[in-house]
Design a protein around this motif. Structure first.
Motif, mmCIF file in Angstrom:
data_model
loop_
_atom_site.group_PDB
_atom_site.id
_atom_site.type_symbol
_atom_site.label_atom_id
_atom_site.label_comp_id
_atom_site.label_asym_id
_atom_site.label_seq_id
_atom_site.Cartn_x
_atom_site.Cartn_y
_atom_site.Cartn_z
ATOM 1 N N ILE A 115 0.844 -1.195 0.000
ATOM 2 C CA ILE A 115 0.000 0.000 0.000
ATOM 3 C C ILE A 115 0.881 1.249 0.000
ATOM 4 N N SER A 116 0.260 2.403 -0.224
ATOM 5 C CA SER A 116 1.038 3.642 -0.320
ATOM 6 C C SER A 116 1.241 4.347 1.014
ATOM 7 N N ASN A 117 0.349 4.157 1.982
ATOM 8 C CA ASN A 117 0.391 4.911 3.232
ATOM 9 C C ASN A 117 0.765 4.005 4.413
ATOM 10 N N PRO A 118 1.929 4.230 5.031
ATOM 11 C CA PRO A 118 2.354 3.372 6.146
ATOM 12 C C PRO A 118 1.428 3.458 7.365
ATOM 13 N N GLU A 119 0.697 4.522 7.497
ATOM 14 C CA GLU A 119 -0.210 4.678 8.634
ATOM 15 C C GLU A 119 -1.463 3.798 8.512
ATOM 16 N N GLN A 120 -1.650 3.170 7.372
ATOM 17 C CA GLN A 120 -2.843 2.356 7.147
ATOM 18 C C GLN A 120 -2.560 0.853 7.177
ATOM 19 N N ILE A 121 -1.371 0.469 7.575
ATOM 20 C CA ILE A 121 -1.005 -0.958 7.551
ATOM 21 C C ILE A 121 -1.949 -1.806 8.399
ATOM 22 N N GLN A 122 -2.214 -1.398 9.628
ATOM 23 C CA GLN A 122 -3.093 -2.196 10.498
ATOM 24 C C GLN A 122 -4.501 -2.288 9.924
ATOM 25 N N LEU A 123 -5.015 -1.189 9.409
ATOM 26 C CA LEU A 123 -6.339 -1.205 8.790
ATOM 27 C C LEU A 123 -6.334 -2.133 7.577
ATOM 28 N N ALA A 124 -5.305 -2.023 6.754
ATOM 29 C CA ALA A 124 -5.206 -2.869 5.558
ATOM 30 C C ALA A 124 -5.198 -4.343 5.930
ATOM 31 N N LEU A 125 -4.481 -4.699 6.978
ATOM 32 C CA LEU A 125 -4.449 -6.096 7.419
ATOM 33 C C LEU A 125 -5.819 -6.544 7.922
ATOM 34 N N SER A 126 -6.494 -5.687 8.674
ATOM 35 C CA SER A 126 -7.793 -6.055 9.248
ATOM 36 C C SER A 126 -8.868 -6.223 8.176
ATOM 37 N N LEU A 127 -8.701 -5.606 7.034
ATOM 38 C CA LEU A 127 -9.728 -5.672 5.994
ATOM 39 C C LEU A 127 -9.799 -7.028 5.298
ATOM 40 N N HIS A 128 -8.822 -7.888 5.521
ATOM 41 C CA HIS A 128 -8.912 -9.239 4.954
ATOM 42 C C HIS A 128 -10.102 -9.993 5.544
ATOM 43 N N GLU A 129 -10.401 -9.754 6.803
ATOM 44 C CA GLU A 129 -11.566 -10.395 7.429
ATOM 45 C C GLU A 129 -12.860 -9.927 6.763
ATOM 46 N N LYS A 130 -12.973 -8.629 6.522
ATOM 47 C CA LYS A 130 -14.167 -8.099 5.852
ATOM 48 C C LYS A 130 -14.262 -8.638 4.420
ATOM 49 N N ALA A 131 -13.126 -8.701 3.742
ATOM 50 C CA ALA A 131 -13.113 -9.241 2.380
ATOM 51 C C ALA A 131 -13.584 -10.690 2.376
ATOM 52 N N ASN A 132 -13.165 -11.462 3.370
ATOM 53 C CA ASN A 132 -13.586 -12.859 3.467
ATOM 54 C C ASN A 132 -15.097 -12.958 3.675
ATOM 55 N N GLN A 133 -15.658 -12.043 4.461
ATOM 56 C CA GLN A 133 -17.104 -12.037 4.697
ATOM 57 C C GLN A 133 -17.884 -11.724 3.421
ATOM 58 N N LEU A 134 -17.286 -10.946 2.520
ATOM 59 C CA LEU A 134 -17.955 -10.557 1.280
ATOM 60 C C LEU A 134 -17.710 -11.525 0.121
ATOM 61 N N CYS A 135 -16.661 -12.316 0.209
ATOM 62 C CA CYS A 135 -16.227 -13.170 -0.907
ATOM 63 C C CYS A 135 -17.281 -14.224 -1.245
ATOM 64 N N PHE A 136 -17.798 -14.168 -2.468
ATOM 65 C CA PHE A 136 -18.841 -15.099 -2.916
ATOM 66 C C PHE A 136 -18.370 -16.552 -2.818
ATOM 67 N N ILE A 137 -17.142 -16.790 -3.206
ATOM 68 C CA ILE A 137 -16.636 -18.163 -3.241
ATOM 69 C C ILE A 137 -16.388 -18.670 -1.822
ATOM 70 N N ALA A 138 -15.756 -17.874 -0.966
ATOM 71 C CA ALA A 138 -15.522 -18.294 0.421
ATOM 72 C C ALA A 138 -16.841 -18.564 1.135
ATOM 73 N N ASN A 139 -17.848 -17.765 0.837
ATOM 74 C CA ASN A 139 -19.168 -17.961 1.449
ATOM 75 C C ASN A 139 -19.837 -19.248 0.974
ATOM 76 N N SER A 140 -19.353 -19.820 -0.101
ATOM 77 C CA SER A 140 -19.936 -21.037 -0.671
ATOM 78 C C SER A 140 -19.207 -22.302 -0.225
ATOM 79 N N CYS A 141 -18.144 -22.151 0.528
ATOM 80 C CA CYS A 141 -17.312 -23.287 0.933
ATOM 81 C C CYS A 141 -17.723 -23.820 2.299
#
Length: 153
Positions: A115-141
């Motif tokens: 990412i471009s902004n070092p101050e957003q690293i923790q937020l960027a890491l935490s968003l993988h959980e939200k992405a997993n909740q939205l992922c159509f394929i993960a939700n189907s497994c």
């Protein structure tokens, strides 16, 4: 809202006399999806397939990796994170039972995001959980999709 996806599978027997006596069938086949290149597919080499072709296990893992990335890019855009690069080296664990049945027991996504902004690293890491909740394929497994994410600037 529902969306319909269609695929056509084509297979023909290419047996020779020797294969026929053993009741061995080629696992290679084609999958056609309208207006897209034909997918040449086989079983995994372990299951007597053509190792040069994609197999259903490859395609399932590829679908998860791709869908997670697109969901992740979406949630990053919603949170004002500029993603510069994204790579993943995912692994899927398949267990096969004595009776020949099998199932994936887990998938480990290992995204490395730049990412471009070092101050957003923790937020960027935490968003993988939200992405997993939205992922159509993960939700189907019916198995866990785990994340071992890394974020750098």
């Amino acid at each position: 809202m529902q969306h319909l996806f269609k695929a056509e599978l084509e297979w023909t027997s290419k047996q020779n006399q020797e294969d026929s006596a053993k009741r061995f069938y080629s696992k290679s086949h084609q999958i056609k999806i309208e207006r897209k290149p034909v997918l040449n597919v086989s079983a995994a080499k372990t299951f007597k397939g053509d190792p040069e072709l994609y197999n259903p296990e490859d395609l399932l893992l590829s679908s998860l990796v791709s869908c997670h990335m697109m969901s992740y890019l979406y949630v990053c855009s919603q949170n004002g994170i500029e993603v510069l690069e994204y790579a993943d080296h995912a692994e899927a664990t398949l267990e096969v039972s004595e009776d020949g049945s099998g199932r994936f027991v887990e998938v480990r996504l290992k995204p490395v995001v730049k990412i471009s902004n070092p101050e957003q690293i923790q937020l960027a890491l935490s968003l993988h959980e939200k992405a997993n909740q939205l992922c159509f394929i993960a939700n189907s497994c019916n198995f866990p999709v785990l994340h071992e994410a890394c974020c750098e600037v």
